[in-house]
Structures are given as C-alpha cells and as structure tokens.
Design a protein around this motif. Sequence first.
Motif, PDB file in Angstrom:
ATOM      1  N   LEU A 203      12.322 -38.747 -19.728  1.00 21.90           N
ATOM      2  CA  LEU A 203      13.173 -37.582 -19.955  1.00 21.90           C
ATOM      3  C   LEU A 203      12.580 -36.384 -19.218  1.00 21.90           C
ATOM      4  CD1 LEU A 203      14.006 -37.972 -23.735  1.00 21.90           C
ATOM      5  CD2 LEU A 203      15.401 -38.584 -21.787  1.00 21.90           C
ATOM      6  N   THR A 204      13.166 -36.062 -18.105  1.00 18.35           N
ATOM      7  CA  THR A 204      12.701 -34.928 -17.317  1.00 18.35           C
ATOM      8  C   THR A 204      13.243 -33.630 -17.918  1.00 18.35           C
ATOM      9  OG1 THR A 204      14.621 -35.017 -15.861  1.00 18.35           O
ATOM     10  CG2 THR A 204      12.697 -36.347 -15.237  1.00 18.35           C
ATOM     11  N   PRO A 205      12.616 -32.512 -17.599  1.00 20.43           N
ATOM     12  CA  PRO A 205      13.137 -31.230 -18.101  1.00 20.43           C
ATOM     13  C   PRO A 205      14.575 -30.954 -17.658  1.00 20.43           C
ATOM     14  CG  PRO A 205      10.909 -30.946 -17.295  1.00 20.43           C
ATOM     15  CD  PRO A 205      11.325 -32.346 -16.937  1.00 20.43           C
ATOM     16  N   ASP A 206      14.925 -31.389 -16.444  1.00 15.97           N
ATOM     17  CA  ASP A 206      16.297 -31.182 -15.978  1.00 15.97           C
ATOM     18  C   ASP A 206      17.292 -31.985 -16.814  1.00 15.97           C
ATOM     19  OD1 ASP A 206      15.478 -29.472 -13.988  1.00 15.97           O
ATOM     20  OD2 ASP A 206      15.290 -31.079 -12.487  1.00 15.97           O
ATOM     21  N   LEU A 207      16.922 -33.219 -17.151  1.00 20.84           N
ATOM     22  CA  LEU A 207      17.791 -34.052 -17.977  1.00 20.84           C
ATOM     23  C   LEU A 207      17.934 -33.465 -19.375  1.00 20.84           C
ATOM     24  CD1 LEU A 207      19.431 -36.657 -18.376  1.00 20.84           C
ATOM     25  CD2 LEU A 207      17.302 -37.770 -19.053  1.00 20.84           C
ATOM     26  N   MET A 208      16.837 -33.000 -19.943  1.00 20.49           N
ATOM     27  CA  MET A 208      16.889 -32.399 -21.275  1.00 20.49           C
ATOM     28  C   MET A 208      17.753 -31.136 -21.268  1.00 20.49           C
ATOM     29  SD  MET A 208      15.379 -34.292 -23.395  1.00 20.49           S
ATOM     30  CE  MET A 208      15.241 -33.214 -24.774  1.00 20.49           C
ATOM     31  N   LYS A 209      17.651 -30.362 -20.179  1.00 18.25           N
ATOM     32  CA  LYS A 209      18.466 -29.152 -20.091  1.00 18.25           C
ATOM     33  C   LYS A 209      19.945 -29.499 -19.983  1.00 18.25           C
ATOM     34  CE  LYS A 209      18.812 -24.756 -17.757  1.00 18.25           C
ATOM     35  NZ  LYS A 209      18.291 -23.856 -16.738  1.00 18.25           N
ATOM     36  N   SER A 210      20.261 -30.565 -19.244  1.00 24.64           N
ATOM     37  CA  SER A 210      21.669 -30.956 -19.104  1.00 24.64           C
ATOM     38  C   SER A 210      22.230 -31.518 -20.403  1.00 24.64           C
ATOM     39  CB  SER A 210      21.841 -31.959 -17.972  1.00 24.64           C
ATOM     40  OG  SER A 210      21.237 -33.201 -18.320  1.00 24.64           O
ATOM     41  N   LEU A 211      21.364 -32.123 -21.235  1.00 25.65           N
ATOM     42  CA  LEU A 211      21.824 -32.671 -22.510  1.00 25.65           C
ATOM     43  C   LEU A 211      21.849 -31.630 -23.629  1.00 25.65           C
ATOM     44  CD1 LEU A 211      19.995 -36.105 -22.568  1.00 25.65           C
ATOM     45  CD2 LEU A 211      22.429 -35.699 -22.230  1.00 25.65           C
ATOM     46  N   SER A 212      21.216 -30.496 -23.399  1.00 29.59           N
ATOM     47  CA  SER A 212      21.148 -29.484 -24.451  1.00 29.59           C
ATOM     48  C   SER A 212      22.464 -28.721 -24.547  1.00 29.59           C
ATOM     49  CB  SER A 212      19.991 -28.523 -24.179  1.00 29.59           C
ATOM     50  OG  SER A 212      20.280 -27.755 -23.037  1.00 29.59           O
ATOM     51  N   GLU A 213      22.492 -27.789 -25.483  1.00 32.20           N
ATOM     52  CA  GLU A 213      23.671 -26.954 -25.678  1.00 32.20           C
ATOM     53  C   GLU A 213      23.913 -26.130 -24.417  1.00 32.20           C
ATOM     54  OE1 GLU A 213      25.615 -26.463 -28.528  1.00 32.20           O
ATOM     55  OE2 GLU A 213      24.593 -28.097 -29.537  1.00 32.20           O
ATOM     56  N   PRO A 214      25.160 -25.988 -24.001  1.00 29.13           N
ATOM     57  CA  PRO A 214      25.414 -25.147 -22.829  1.00 29.13           C
ATOM     58  C   PRO A 214      25.106 -23.678 -23.142  1.00 29.13           C
ATOM     59  CG  PRO A 214      27.477 -25.815 -23.848  1.00 29.13           C
ATOM     60  CD  PRO A 214      26.375 -26.550 -24.558  1.00 29.13           C
ATOM     61  N   GLU A 215      24.608 -22.983 -22.139  1.00 25.55           N
ATOM     62  CA  GLU A 215      24.299 -21.565 -22.324  1.00 25.55           C
ATOM     63  C   GLU A 215      25.592 -20.765 -22.369  1.00 25.55           C
ATOM     64  OE1 GLU A 215      21.491 -19.927 -19.609  1.00 25.55           O
ATOM     65  OE2 GLU A 215      20.215 -21.697 -19.684  1.00 25.55           O
ATOM     66  N   PRO A 216      25.641 -19.753 -23.227  1.00 25.34           N
ATOM     67  CA  PRO A 216      26.853 -18.928 -23.264  1.00 25.34           C
ATOM     68  C   PRO A 216      27.014 -18.165 -21.957  1.00 25.34           C
ATOM     69  CG  PRO A 216      25.146 -17.997 -24.671  1.00 25.34           C
ATOM     70  CD  PRO A 216      24.644 -19.320 -24.178  1.00 25.34           C
ATOM     71  N   PRO A 217      28.240 -17.876 -21.574  1.00 21.59           N
ATOM     72  CA  PRO A 217      28.448 -17.130 -20.335  1.00 21.59           C
ATOM     73  C   PRO A 217      27.775 -15.759 -20.383  1.00 21.59           C
ATOM     74  CG  PRO A 217      30.547 -17.808 -21.303  1.00 21.59           C
ATOM     75  CD  PRO A 217      29.481 -18.203 -22.243  1.00 21.59           C
ATOM     76  N   LYS A 218      27.410 -15.249 -19.216  1.00 23.75           N
ATOM     77  CA  LYS A 218      26.708 -13.960 -19.163  1.00 23.75           C
ATOM     78  C   LYS A 218      27.577 -12.813 -19.649  1.00 23.75           C
ATOM     79  CE  LYS A 218      23.602 -15.258 -15.466  1.00 23.75           C
ATOM     80  NZ  LYS A 218      23.103 -14.975 -14.135  1.00 23.75           N
ATOM     81  N   ASN A 219      28.864 -12.911 -19.462  1.00 26.23           N
ATOM     82  CA  ASN A 219      29.766 -11.822 -19.850  1.00 26.23           C
ATOM     83  C   ASN A 219      30.433 -12.062 -21.200  1.00 26.23           C
ATOM     84  OD1 ASN A 219      29.269 -10.339 -17.542  1.00 26.23           O
ATOM     85  ND2 ASN A 219      30.852 -11.398 -16.384  1.00 26.23           N
TER      86      ASN A 219
ATOM     87  N   ILE B 264      19.728 -39.602 -26.402  1.00 22.03           N
ATOM     88  CA  ILE B 264      18.314 -39.371 -26.101  1.00 22.03           C
ATOM     89  C   ILE B 264      17.460 -40.474 -26.715  1.00 22.03           C
ATOM     90  CG2 ILE B 264      16.359 -37.813 -26.514  1.00 22.03           C
ATOM     91  CD1 ILE B 264      18.390 -35.490 -26.321  1.00 22.03           C
ATOM     92  N   ARG B 265      17.763 -40.851 -27.943  1.00 21.24           N
ATOM     93  CA  ARG B 265      17.004 -41.898 -28.619  1.00 21.24           C
ATOM     94  C   ARG B 265      17.109 -43.223 -27.864  1.00 21.24           C
ATOM     95  NH1 ARG B 265      18.898 -42.359 -34.246  1.00 21.24           N
ATOM     96  NH2 ARG B 265      17.834 -40.371 -34.435  1.00 21.24           N
ATOM     97  N   LEU B 266      18.317 -43.590 -27.434  1.00 25.21           N
ATOM     98  CA  LEU B 266      18.497 -44.834 -26.690  1.00 25.21           C
ATOM     99  C   LEU B 266      17.767 -44.796 -25.355  1.00 25.21           C
ATOM    100  CD1 LEU B 266      22.258 -45.638 -27.388  1.00 25.21           C
ATOM    101  CD2 LEU B 266      20.255 -46.884 -28.212  1.00 25.21           C
ATOM    102  N   ALA B 267      17.778 -43.648 -24.699  1.00 20.38           N
ATOM    103  CA  ALA B 267      17.063 -43.519 -23.426  1.00 20.38           C
ATOM    104  C   ALA B 267      15.563 -43.700 -23.629  1.00 20.38           C
ATOM    105  CB  ALA B 267      17.362 -42.169 -22.792  1.00 20.38           C
ATOM    106  N   LEU B 268      15.032 -43.127 -24.704  1.00 24.48           N
ATOM    107  CA  LEU B 268      13.606 -43.276 -24.989  1.00 24.48           C
ATOM    108  C   LEU B 268      13.250 -44.715 -25.339  1.00 24.48           C
ATOM    109  CD1 LEU B 268      12.842 -40.022 -27.003  1.00 24.48           C
ATOM    110  CD2 LEU B 268      12.025 -40.630 -24.723  1.00 24.48           C
ATOM    111  N   GLU B 269      14.116 -45.388 -26.104  1.00 24.10           N
ATOM    112  CA  GLU B 269      13.857 -46.779 -26.477  1.00 24.10           C
ATOM    113  C   GLU B 269      13.862 -47.703 -25.271  1.00 24.10           C
ATOM    114  OE1 GLU B 269      16.717 -47.801 -29.448  1.00 24.10           O
ATOM    115  OE2 GLU B 269      15.737 -46.617 -31.004  1.00 24.10           O
ATOM    116  N   LYS B 270      14.679 -47.385 -24.278  1.00 23.69           N
ATOM    117  CA  LYS B 270      14.749 -48.226 -23.078  1.00 23.69           C
ATOM    118  C   LYS B 270      13.680 -47.854 -22.059  1.00 23.69           C
ATOM    119  CE  LYS B 270      19.515 -49.505 -23.520  1.00 23.69           C
ATOM    120  NZ  LYS B 270      20.764 -49.770 -22.842  1.00 23.69           N
ATOM    121  N   GLY B 271      12.865 -46.863 -22.381  1.00 21.70           N
ATOM    122  CA  GLY B 271      11.751 -46.505 -21.512  1.00 21.70           C
ATOM    123  C   GLY B 271      12.089 -45.513 -20.420  1.00 21.70           C
ATOM    124  N   ALA B 272      13.207 -44.875 -20.505  1.00 18.84           N
ATOM    125  CA  ALA B 272      13.574 -43.891 -19.491  1.00 18.84           C
ATOM    126  C   ALA B 272      12.741 -42.627 -19.685  1.00 18.84           C
ATOM    127  CB  ALA B 272      15.055 -43.558 -19.580  1.00 18.84           C
TER     128      ALA B 272
END
Length: 126
Positions: free
Chosen positions: A49-65, A39-47
């Motif tokens: 960060l969309t909410p979808d990208l942040m969600k994909s980089l975040s911790e995976p959600e635990p399964p529903k079951n 994330i830091r490198l992406a910000l330094e290069k001027g990319a």
Amino acid sequence: MESMEDILIPIAFFGTVALITWLVVFFRHRARADRQLTIRLALEKGAELTPDLMKSLSEPEPPKNKDLRNGLVWLALGVGLALCGFAVPDPDGYALRGCLAGAAFPFSIGVAYMIMWRYGVQTERL
C-alpha cells in the motif's frame, strides 16, 4: 377534535426527514466499509500500500471554494427571506420585521462562510 390529516402530515414530514438522514448515513457507512474491505483484501494478498494508493482510497478532499459556495447559498437565502418580507402587504410592518429577523440568521451564517473562505484563501497564498 383533530382530523387524520392534521396528524399524518407532520408524521410524514418528519418521517421523510428522518428517512433521508438515515439513507445518507447508511450509504456513507457502506462506502467506508467497502473501502476498508478493499484495503484489507489487498493487505491479505500481499499488495504493498503506497501513499498514493492510500490517498486515492481515502475520503476525497473538499473543493477549495466550498466555503465560498456555501456562503453564497446562505447569503442568497437570507436575501430571499428579506425580500419575502417586502413582498407581503402588511400595513403594520409585522411581516417585514419577522422576515428580516428570520433572514438575519442565514445571512450571518453566509457572512461567516465568506470570512472563512477569505481567510482560507489568504493562508494558502502564504
């Protein structure tokens, strides 16, 4: 006087538990640090960060079951311990009572997980 085996076996057991715990914590920390660096490198290069990208980089959600699966494992452990008590030939019944007492804890945890799963499923439907 204790033999060397009486000392080394507990040390090896608890050392193994400590090592496994340390490895899990270490690799989780390393994965989080790598994610933060990305994330830091992406910000330094001027990319951007969309909410979808942040969600994909975040911790995976635990399964529903997850609660259902955990509950079934704990219930099975409690039932298995109880069945162990019936399998031990003990005319006084001390083994059965001891195994039933030990089985009550994982069985209760399993019931609690099943309640949480049921409650969680009902709140998702609302």
